[in-house]
Design an enzyme around this catalytic site. Structure first.
Site, PDB file in Angstrom:
ATOM      1  N   ASP A  54       0.825  -1.209   0.000  1.00  0.00           N
ATOM      2  CA  ASP A  54       0.000   0.000   0.000  1.00  0.00           C
ATOM      3  C   ASP A  54       0.859   1.258   0.000  1.00  0.00           C
ATOM      4  OD1 ASP A  54      -2.301  -1.490  -0.003  1.00  0.00           O
ATOM      5  OD2 ASP A  54      -2.572  -1.405   2.163  1.00  0.00           O
ATOM      6  N   LYS A 134     -12.685  -5.145   5.484  1.00  0.00           N
ATOM      7  CA  LYS A 134     -12.050  -5.569   4.232  1.00  0.00           C
ATOM      8  C   LYS A 134     -11.355  -6.907   4.482  1.00  0.00           C
ATOM      9  CE  LYS A 134      -8.882  -4.068   0.592  1.00  0.00           C
ATOM     10  NZ  LYS A 134      -8.057  -5.301   0.618  1.00  0.00           N
ATOM     11  N   LYS A 332      -7.481   1.743   4.934  1.00  0.00           N
ATOM     12  CA  LYS A 332      -6.538   0.771   5.475  1.00  0.00           C
ATOM     13  C   LYS A 332      -6.174   1.081   6.929  1.00  0.00           C
ATOM     14  CE  LYS A 332      -5.829  -1.911   1.895  1.00  0.00           C
ATOM     15  NZ  LYS A 332      -4.494  -2.306   1.544  1.00  0.00           N
TER      16      LYS A 332
END
EC number: 6.5.1.2
Length: 716
Positions: A54, A134, A332
């Protein structure tokens, strides 16, 4: 190709990057991401953590945001996943399986909501969102026809996945026939295949006792279990499935995202019980904080929270930007850190000749993944200097032998965020970039200049096609999944053929069989007659290739998948594209203007194409290659709309939709949207304040529509 070197310099912040530095780093990061995508999506064996990956995407996106003129298809922002591996039958997704953009801070979430409000021209931010954990698993698309399961496919590269239907049928969470009423004739249910933490630990115990492979984490074990040739192996593994999205639907049974979640439940699917409906940014952020606190107690891995606009009609209006939808985002969790020792620094020579220092670490676990490599970006980064000349790590440089703090916040290869000076040994060595390329030719190294004309921190080999490291990287791209996709020619085999002189350029691959009477490949240790026959068959099966893949396979700088597709659709055939490229290389202004009129094509790409086809060596490579392959014309837009295949230009103020919304709608209907008017433009949609573009349209006799006439034409 890795080669050791000596001392070195540090990396700069994005805000400090010059255009030249940004261009080079974008290409380097794109290549790194491609490798990590392959290891994650195809091999189920990632070498970096999600956070590290990421972080890489974050940096890439930040550079693109600052230098939008450098956006190319090789950017992680333009790609989804990785191409299918070839072990299973390929399945083309009727509706692409795209990935979500990422948010790493509360401000990112607020910006996300703000963009939606502006796009939809809403008076306030009172928008409902669905919010759900997620799941860190394997994305799956299940196709039902007449209520019966007919196909199950992995995400793959977003456009094409692998057929794992036989394996999916063994999962208890996947109904073979949909329950309930109002089930559409065609229904694609999408979600995540996962393995619980408890099941993962038990599986690894069994694997260990049997002397089999130990999985690194639940995600890898789920992916590996599902991608088995023998369905009985999959059946023996405790896999679960959460439904949360859809693909092609002949009819929509609900009007909201949360409504669809409840509909999935009625059809017999499991959905995540933590899914919630939120009514504001504050509720989204509060949900994220709560899930992060509960994360450790969950029996399955998650790496963030997903937010989606709840109204489906608004999702359709918002549409997509390249590889991501405008209506959804993944928030995230913060990155994880660990300390380890930097054992060495090696120089990696990329396809374009750029040098990237890669730190070799004492293996360390970060967030469930063993990390052994870390990108050190460039000389300035190693010295503690940022892109704009700012001080990094309080000025602490990085030396071989140092104890460093690494973070898995998104860099494909993790990033070094600090150096522990208290642990620096007396034997620690400074790193200096080599003056020549580490390849056998030892060609000179050049430095890209800064905007001020000073020597930059990015080093590049000047050898180009004479440099064997660059040659082999070009060949690796050529045979890769997204290009010619040649099975049996992996990195090791290709490297061997290259070192032996069997393959020096792409056309050589297709003449291997003709030359084999002399080469005698079957006599090479580890090959044999059967392996060689299979290799030749694989090569023969790839003599026919789509135009966009061929253009991408040429490896032109700044021409990645998305750009290659835009060029292919713009010209339609190889003959037309090749002719245009030769004219552009000669400076033909009309040819350059026509190319510039294509969607997503700008000065940077045009210059790259001109440079490539302006070089006689490259023209020779292309000429020899085209004698060996058949290039298939680009597919026409699959749309029955009145604007399919037409080039449209929007100018002036639009009152009933935003410019972005108008562009997204036109592209969804198969039109090409251009930023300039030329004789090849089909329609100009002019609102109040239309100026030079309207004048150009009248000059060329292009049909001009008002906004209302446009909406009537497209039936909206």
């Amino acid at each position: 190709m890795m080669a050791r070197a000596a001392k070195s310099k540090p990396l700069r912040d994005v805000a400090e990057l010059t255009k030249a530095q940004a261009k080079v780093e974008l290409m380097r990061l794109a290549l790194e991401l491609e490798g990590h995508d392959k290891r994650y999506y195809q091999d189920d064996a990632p070498t970096v953590t999600d956070a590290e990956y990421d972080a890489l995407r974050q940096r890439f996106n930040a550079i693109e945001k600052r230098f939008p003129e450098f956006v190319s298809a090789e950017s992680p922002s333009q790609k989804v996943g990785a191409a299918p591996s070839g072990r299973f039958r390929k399945v083309r997704h009727a509706v692409p399986m795209l990935s979500l953009d990422n948010a790493f801070a509360e401000e990112d979430v607020r910006d996300f909501v703000g963009r939606i409000v502006r796009f939809l021209k809403l008076d306030d931010d009172k928008i409902d969102f669905s919010a759900e954990p997620k799941i860190d698993g394997l994305s799956m698309s299940l196709r039902y026809e007449g209520g019966e399961l007919v196909t199950a496919a992995t995400r793959g590269d977003g456009a094409e996945g692998e057929d794992v239907t036989a394996n999916i049928r063994t999962l208890e969470d996947v109904p073979q026939k949909l329950k309930g009423r109002n089930v559409p004739d065609i229904c694609e249910v999408r979600g995540e295949v996962y393995m619980t933490k408890k099941a993962f630990l038990a599986l690894n115990e069994r694997q260990k006792a049997a002397g089999d492979t130990i999985f690194a984490n639940p995600r890898n074990s789920a992916a590996g279990s599902l991608r088995q040739k023998d369905p009985t192996i999959t059946a023996s593994r405790p896999l679960g499935f959460f439904a949360y999205a859809w693909g092609e639907m002949s009819a929509m049974p609900e009007e909201t995202q949360t409504g669809m979640i409840h509909w999935f439940e009625r059809c017999g699917f499991k959905t995540n019980p933590l899914t919630r409906l939120c009514h504001s940014v504050e509720e989204l952020i509060a949900f994220h904080q709560r899930i992060e606190e509960e994360r450790a107690e969950l029996d399955y891995d998650i790496d963030g929270v997903v937010y989606k606009v709840d109204r489906i009609d608004w999702q359709e209006r918002l549409g997509f930007v390249s590889r991501t939808p405008r209506w959804g985002i993944a928030h995230k969790f913060p990155a994880e850190q660990a300390m380890t020792v930097l054992r060495d620094i090696e120089i990696q020579v990329g396809r374009t000749g750029s040098f990237t220092p890669v730190g070799k670490l004492e293996p360390v676990g970060v967030g469930g993944v063993i990390v052994q490599n870390v990108t050190l970006h460039n000389e300035d980064y190693i010295k503690g200097i940022g892109n704009k000349g700012e001080v990094l790590r309080e000025g602490r440089d990085i030396r071989i032998g140092d104890t460093v703090v690494i973070q898995r916040a998104g860099d494909v290869i993790p990033q070094v965020v600090d150096v522990v000076l208290d642990k620096r040994p007396k034997t620690a060595k400074e790193f200096h970039f080599p003056k020549t390329c580490p390849c056998p030719l030892h060609t000179d190294v050049t430095r890209e200049e800064t905007a001020a004309g000073e020597e930059g921190s990015r080093a590049r080999c000047t050898g180009e096609f004479a440099c064997p490291y660059q040659k082999i990287e070009h060949l690796k791209l050529f045979v890769s999944r997204r290009a010619f996709d040649i099975d049996g020619l992996g990195e090791k085999q290709l490297q061997y053929f290259f070192d032996e002189g069997f393959v020096k350029e792409p056309a050589d691959i297709f003449t291997l069989e003709k030359r084999n009477a002399k080469l005698k490949l079957e006599e090479i240790e580890g090959y044999g007659a059967t392996s060689v026959r299979n290799l030749f068959a694989a090569i023969e099966s790839r003599r026919r290739i789509a135009l966009e893949r061929f253009v991408y396979a040429l490896g032109m700088r700044h021409v990645g998948e998305t750009t290659a597709l835009a060029l292919a659709r713009g010209y339609g055939s190889w003959e037309a594209f090749h002719d245009a490229c030769l004219k552009v290389a000669k400076g033909d202004e009309e040819a350059m203007a026509d190319m510039d009129a294509l969607d997503q094509i700008g000065d940077t790409v045009i210059k790259s194409i001109a440079d490539y086809f302006g070089e006689s060596h490259n023209r020779g490579i292309v000429e020899r290659l085209t004698k060996e392959v058949e290039i298939v014309d680009a597919e026409k837009p699959k749309s029955n709309s009145a604007v399919a295949g037409k080039t449209v230009v929007f100018t002036g103020s639009l009152e009933k939709m935003t410019r972005d919304e108008a562009k997204a709608t036109a592209e969804r209907l198969g039109a090409k949207v251009s930023g300039s008017v030329s004789k090849k433009t089909d329609l100009v949609v002019a609102g109040p304040g239309a100026g030079s573009k309207l004048a150009e349209a009248n000059k060329h006799g292009v049909k001009v529509l008002t906004e209302d006439e446009w909406l009537k034409l497209i039936g909206e």
